[in-house]
Design an enzyme around this catalytic site. Structure first.
Site, mmCIF file in Angstrom:
data_model
loop_
_atom_site.group_PDB
_atom_site.id
_atom_site.type_symbol
_atom_site.label_atom_id
_atom_site.label_comp_id
_atom_site.label_asym_id
_atom_site.label_seq_id
_atom_site.Cartn_x
_atom_site.Cartn_y
_atom_site.Cartn_z
ATOM 1 N N GLU A 104 0.840 -1.200 0.000
ATOM 2 C CA GLU A 104 0.000 0.000 0.000
ATOM 3 C C GLU A 104 0.874 1.249 0.000
ATOM 4 O O GLU A 104 1.927 1.276 0.650
ATOM 5 C CB GLU A 104 -0.873 -0.052 1.267
ATOM 6 C CG GLU A 104 -1.974 0.962 1.321
ATOM 7 C CD GLU A 104 -2.864 0.779 2.576
ATOM 8 O OE1 GLU A 104 -3.278 -0.364 2.898
ATOM 9 O OE2 GLU A 104 -3.124 1.795 3.230
ATOM 10 N N ASP A 106 0.203 5.307 0.669
ATOM 11 C CA ASP A 106 -0.884 6.151 1.185
ATOM 12 C C ASP A 106 -0.610 7.637 1.214
ATOM 13 O O ASP A 106 0.418 8.067 1.720
ATOM 14 C CB ASP A 106 -1.120 5.848 2.683
ATOM 15 C CG ASP A 106 -1.721 4.503 2.936
ATOM 16 O OD1 ASP A 106 -2.410 3.988 2.068
ATOM 17 O OD2 ASP A 106 -1.476 3.981 4.038
ATOM 18 N N GLU A 108 -3.006 10.508 3.120
ATOM 19 C CA GLU A 108 -4.240 10.722 3.874
ATOM 20 C C GLU A 108 -4.242 12.162 4.346
ATOM 21 O O GLU A 108 -3.244 12.638 4.891
ATOM 22 C CB GLU A 108 -4.290 9.807 5.106
ATOM 23 C CG GLU A 108 -5.025 8.512 4.873
ATOM 24 C CD GLU A 108 -5.167 7.714 6.161
ATOM 25 O OE1 GLU A 108 -6.298 7.573 6.663
ATOM 26 O OE2 GLU A 108 -4.134 7.245 6.663
ATOM 27 N N TRP A 198 -10.017 9.991 16.174
ATOM 28 C CA TRP A 198 -8.551 10.093 16.243
ATOM 29 C C TRP A 198 -7.916 11.180 15.384
ATOM 30 O O TRP A 198 -6.804 11.627 15.666
ATOM 31 C CB TRP A 198 -7.893 8.754 15.890
ATOM 32 C CG TRP A 198 -8.179 8.282 14.481
ATOM 33 C CD1 TRP A 198 -9.226 7.488 14.094
ATOM 34 C CD2 TRP A 198 -7.447 8.583 13.287
ATOM 35 N NE1 TRP A 198 -9.175 7.286 12.735
ATOM 36 C CE2 TRP A 198 -8.100 7.939 12.217
ATOM 37 C CE3 TRP A 198 -6.294 9.341 13.012
ATOM 38 C CZ2 TRP A 198 -7.657 8.016 10.895
ATOM 39 C CZ3 TRP A 198 -5.850 9.424 11.682
ATOM 40 C CH2 TRP A 198 -6.538 8.754 10.639
ATOM 41 N N GLY A 202 -5.582 14.139 17.812
ATOM 42 C CA GLY A 202 -5.758 12.878 18.518
ATOM 43 C C GLY A 202 -7.181 12.623 18.975
ATOM 44 O O GLY A 202 -7.404 11.889 19.935
#
Ligand SMILES: *[C@@H]1O[C@H](CO)[C@@H](O)[C@H](O)[C@H]1NC(C)=O
Length: 282
Positions: A104, A106, A108, A198, A202
């Protein structure tokens, strides 16, 4: 002009056009290249296939994936991210193979309160193992306009680029025992979803549903792969690395905009940093 020479002119021109198309191959059409994976009407293909939007509301996000699989290539997409208060939302854009030992690559994008910077999170999985996060803030507001996010993936390295500026390179270090994605074809995936447990600080900042629906937009998808480029001798991406200018830009991004690097997180790896961190600074 006789009609037979007119016909041969037409033939020559159309052959030329066909070969041009084969070289630039998949300057994309979202109808042809992608399937909606979830979210129903929340994912929309517009302008005759030139634009795709993903939406997120209280009930669901949405997503799409490529019809084709790719084994190496250069993949470009222009994305405009959720604007305003996007805290709690995540827009994922990545390449992935399938199965428990999947690979993968990524991108994000973690949303934020209005005026606070997005975090661009990157990761590389090889043979099912990731834990290679690097995070960045961007040098522009990614919600105001479309910007180009690219992955160059060849047998020697993976380069992440933003507006053609390299932000991260993952080298093939198989010679020192680090698995490298090189045999499992990947599809392109993207999705917009709620991750307010999250994503932003956080999980401290929750999604503000009064701002819904949240929208991310996509256009100008382009994939250069071995098969679509069979008519060109060799494509730049197949051997693409970084020249001196590229290394300077990478250093600039990593010094000014990197906010997390797993390779500097000694607390996280008490047994010692991952092998690839010891070898390559970037
Ligand atoms: C949101 O903004 C804060 C404040 O500038 C920053 O510390 C944080 O990294 C940003 N991104 C996310 C995803 O929380």
């Amino acid at each position: 002009m006789s009609s037979s020479s007119e016909i041969s002119m037409v033939l020559v021109v159309s052959l030329f056009v066909t070969s041009l198309m084969a070289m630039t191959a998949s300057a994309g059409n979202f109808y042809q290249d992608f399937d909606i994976t979830f979210g129903g009407e929340r994912a929309k293909i517009l302008n005759g296939g030139q634009l795709l939007t993903l939406n997120l509301d209280k009930f669901s996000g949405s997503g799409f994936k490529s019809k084709n699989e790719y084994l190496f290539g250069r993949i470009d997409m222009q994305i405009k991210l959720v604007s305003g208060n996007s805290a709690g939302t995540v827009t994922a854009y990545y390449l992935s193979s399938e199965g428990p030992t999947h690979d993968e690559i990524d991108f994000e994008f973690l949303g934020n309160l209005s005026g606070d910077p997005y975090t661009l999170h990157t990761n590389v999985f090889s043979q099912g193992k990731g834990n290679r996060e690097q995070q960045f803030h961007l040098w522009f507001d990614p919600t105001k306009a479309f910007h180009t996010y690219s992955i160059v993936w060849n047998s020697q390295r993976i380069i992440f680029l933003v507006d053609n500026i390299p932000i991260r390179v993952f080298h093939n270090l198989e010679t020192i025992g680090v698995p490298f994605p090189k045999s499992q074809p990947m599809r392109i995936y993207s999705s917009l979803w709620n991750a307010d447990d999250w994503a932003t600080r956080g999980g401290l900042v929750k999604t503000d549903w009064t701002q819904a629906p949240f929208t991310a937009s996509y256009r100008n998808f382009q994939a250069s792969t071995t098969s679509t480029n069979s008519l060109t001798e060799q494509s730049a991406w197949q051997t693409q690395g970084l020249d001196a200018a590229g290394r300077n830009r990478l250093r600039w991004v990593q010094q000014k905009f990197m906010v997390y690097n797993y390779c500097s997180d000694v607390k996280r790896f008490p047994q010692g940093l991952p092998t690839e961190c010891r070898r390559s600074r970037f």
